[in-house]
Design a protein around this motif. Structure first.
Motif, PDB file in Angstrom:
ATOM      1  N   PRO A 255       0.812  -1.231   0.000  1.00  0.00           N
ATOM      2  CA  PRO A 255       0.000   0.000   0.000  1.00  0.00           C
ATOM      3  C   PRO A 255       0.838   1.270   0.000  1.00  0.00           C
ATOM      4  O   PRO A 255       0.479   2.257  -0.649  1.00  0.00           O
ATOM      5  CB  PRO A 255      -0.821  -0.144   1.285  1.00  0.00           C
ATOM      6  CG  PRO A 255      -0.985  -1.620   1.454  1.00  0.00           C
ATOM      7  CD  PRO A 255       0.333  -2.202   1.000  1.00  0.00           C
TER       8      PRO A 255
ATOM      9  N   ALA B 278      -6.592  -1.497  11.763  1.00  0.00           N
ATOM     10  CA  ALA B 278      -7.704  -0.537  11.613  1.00  0.00           C
ATOM     11  C   ALA B 278      -8.066  -0.007  12.997  1.00  0.00           C
ATOM     12  O   ALA B 278      -9.103  -0.360  13.569  1.00  0.00           O
ATOM     13  CB  ALA B 278      -8.904  -1.201  10.945  1.00  0.00           C
TER      14      ALA B 278
ATOM     15  N   ALA C  62      -1.548   0.700  10.810  1.00  0.00           N
ATOM     16  CA  ALA C  62      -2.417   1.280   9.782  1.00  0.00           C
ATOM     17  C   ALA C  62      -3.744   1.641  10.424  1.00  0.00           C
ATOM     18  O   ALA C  62      -4.052   1.215  11.549  1.00  0.00           O
ATOM     19  CB  ALA C  62      -2.632   0.296   8.627  1.00  0.00           C
TER      20      ALA C  62
ATOM     21  N   ASP D  50      -6.897   1.304   8.477  1.00  0.00           N
ATOM     22  CA  ASP D  50      -7.737   1.006   7.323  1.00  0.00           C
ATOM     23  C   ASP D  50      -9.164   1.478   7.574  1.00  0.00           C
ATOM     24  O   ASP D  50      -9.721   1.267   8.661  1.00  0.00           O
ATOM     25  CB  ASP D  50      -7.730  -0.495   7.042  1.00  0.00           C
ATOM     26  CG  ASP D  50      -6.435  -0.956   6.400  1.00  0.00           C
ATOM     27  OD1 ASP D  50      -5.529  -0.118   6.222  1.00  0.00           O
ATOM     28  OD2 ASP D  50      -6.332  -2.157   6.071  1.00  0.00           O
TER      29      ASP D  50
ATOM     30  N   GLY E  87      -7.933  -3.251  -2.718  1.00  0.00           N
ATOM     31  CA  GLY E  87      -8.003  -4.146  -1.564  1.00  0.00           C
ATOM     32  C   GLY E  87      -7.845  -5.608  -1.897  1.00  0.00           C
ATOM     33  O   GLY E  87      -8.433  -6.469  -1.224  1.00  0.00           O
TER      34      GLY E  87
END
Length: 339
Positions: free
Chosen positions: A41, A228, A250, A252, A328
């Motif tokens: 990413p 997330a 991250a 997300d 994704g």
């Protein structure tokens, strides 16, 4: 040589397939004939200009890859020529990454790849494996290095175990002796997390996931590797033990993080944010050494049967590889450079 480059940040369409001169390694550098390039990413985020300042007029993307050293610069042991290697952070602070037939990198960013490990495995390491190592070694009561037995007795929760980092968290934590729980969003991702080695898999979209995790770990989870944070913080705190750690790499979904300060004070929560760019050379060197040991033990396989499906593109379709990661794609997206 053939390479993919971009001059302006933007969507995948800014990537161009071009011919460039063969680069020469400078002092302390090696040139790698790239077999497979891994897409993360952070690669498309840098290309898009999201949170990354563009430093060079022209950039060849991709941090990770695997291949064979074909030339060495001054000060590098000449016997390294011909060595199979996995490459990490190739484009970090440099204009040329692994989306090319050849990549020049600092010698310590090209790590020997065991004969039993294929280039797919090597290209899938890098950012995901080193990030997973960092997440697993920041707990107050936990180890700073990983080896078999280092996490004996610990319970690790790998959020999003079907992702590349989550997959590496599962594999490294299990190799180090932890009991591994993974949260997933559905049956297919549950299958992948189980194939990666998770002892227990919990669908966070069904039933009472906190109660399910507490049934597995009555005293609470020692460490959460979180993908997330905004979406999952309430669940993490519901299952975390006192003095436990949430290591987040991250966010997300981008949901804002709302922090209940008193609740975290009572738990003595350690909330560790992490990114490899600023982790420091000693942390990175330790992670490379431990990941290499796990690799030598056969603990980091990839592929559908090992919980990390591979989606492949040729070099001239690198833009499509970026689109897949942005959309994704489950598992790992690879770009094939050489047969």
């Amino acid at each position: 040589m053939k390479a993919v480059v971009y001059e302006d940040t933007g969507g995948p369409e800014v990537l161009r397939f071009v011919e460039r001169d063969l680069p020469e390694p400078g002092p302390g550098e090696v040139r790698v004939r790239v077999a497979v390039s891994g897409v993360n990413p952070t690669d498309w985020q840098a290309r898009s200009g999201s949170g990354h300042a563009k430093q060079f007029a022209e950039i060849t993307p991709h941090l990770d890859g695997a291949g064979t050293i074909d030339a060495v610069g001054e000060g590098v042991d000449g016997s390294r020529a011909g060595q199979r290697v996995w490459v990490f952070m190739a484009a970090a602070g440099r204009p040329t990454g692994t989306a090319a037939e050849f990549a020049v990198v600092p010698a310590d960013r090209a790590v020997p790849l065991p004969e039993q490990a294929g280039f797919d495995v090597g290209a899938a390491l890098g950012v995901p494996a080193l990030t997973a190592h960092r997440a697993l070694t920041v707990a107050e009561d936990g180890p700073r290095r990983l080896r078999p037995g280092a996490l004996d007795g610990a319970v690790v929760l790998a959020a999003g175990g079907a992702g590349a980092v989550g997959h590496a968290v599962i594999q490294l934590a299990r190799w180090a002796g932890a009991t591994v729980i993974s949260t997933v969003s559905g049956p297919e991702k549950a299958r992948l997390a189980t194939a990666a080695g998770a002892h227990h898999v919990v669908n966070y979209r069904e039933g009472d996931p906190a109660a399910e995790i507490r049934a597995i770990a009555p005293h609470g989870v020692d460490l959460v590797a979180e993908v997330a944070l905004g979406a999952n913080l309430a669940l993490d705190l519901a299952v975390l033990r006192a003095r436990g750690t949430i290591a987040t790499y991250a966010n997300d979904g981008g949901r804002p993080v709302e922090l209940d300060v008193l609740r975290n004070m009572v738990l003595n929560t350690r909330l560790q944010f992490l990114v490899l760019y600023t982790a420091g050379p000693q942390v990175i060197a330790a992670a490379v050494e431990d990941v290499s040991a796990a690799l030598a033990d056969g603990a980091l396989p990839v592929g559908e049967e090992h919980g990390l499906p591979l989606t492949r593109f040729p070099l001239d379709r690198t833009a499509d590889a970026h689109r897949a990661v942005e959309a994704g794609a489950v598992g790992k997206v690879l770009v094939d450079i050489a047969p």
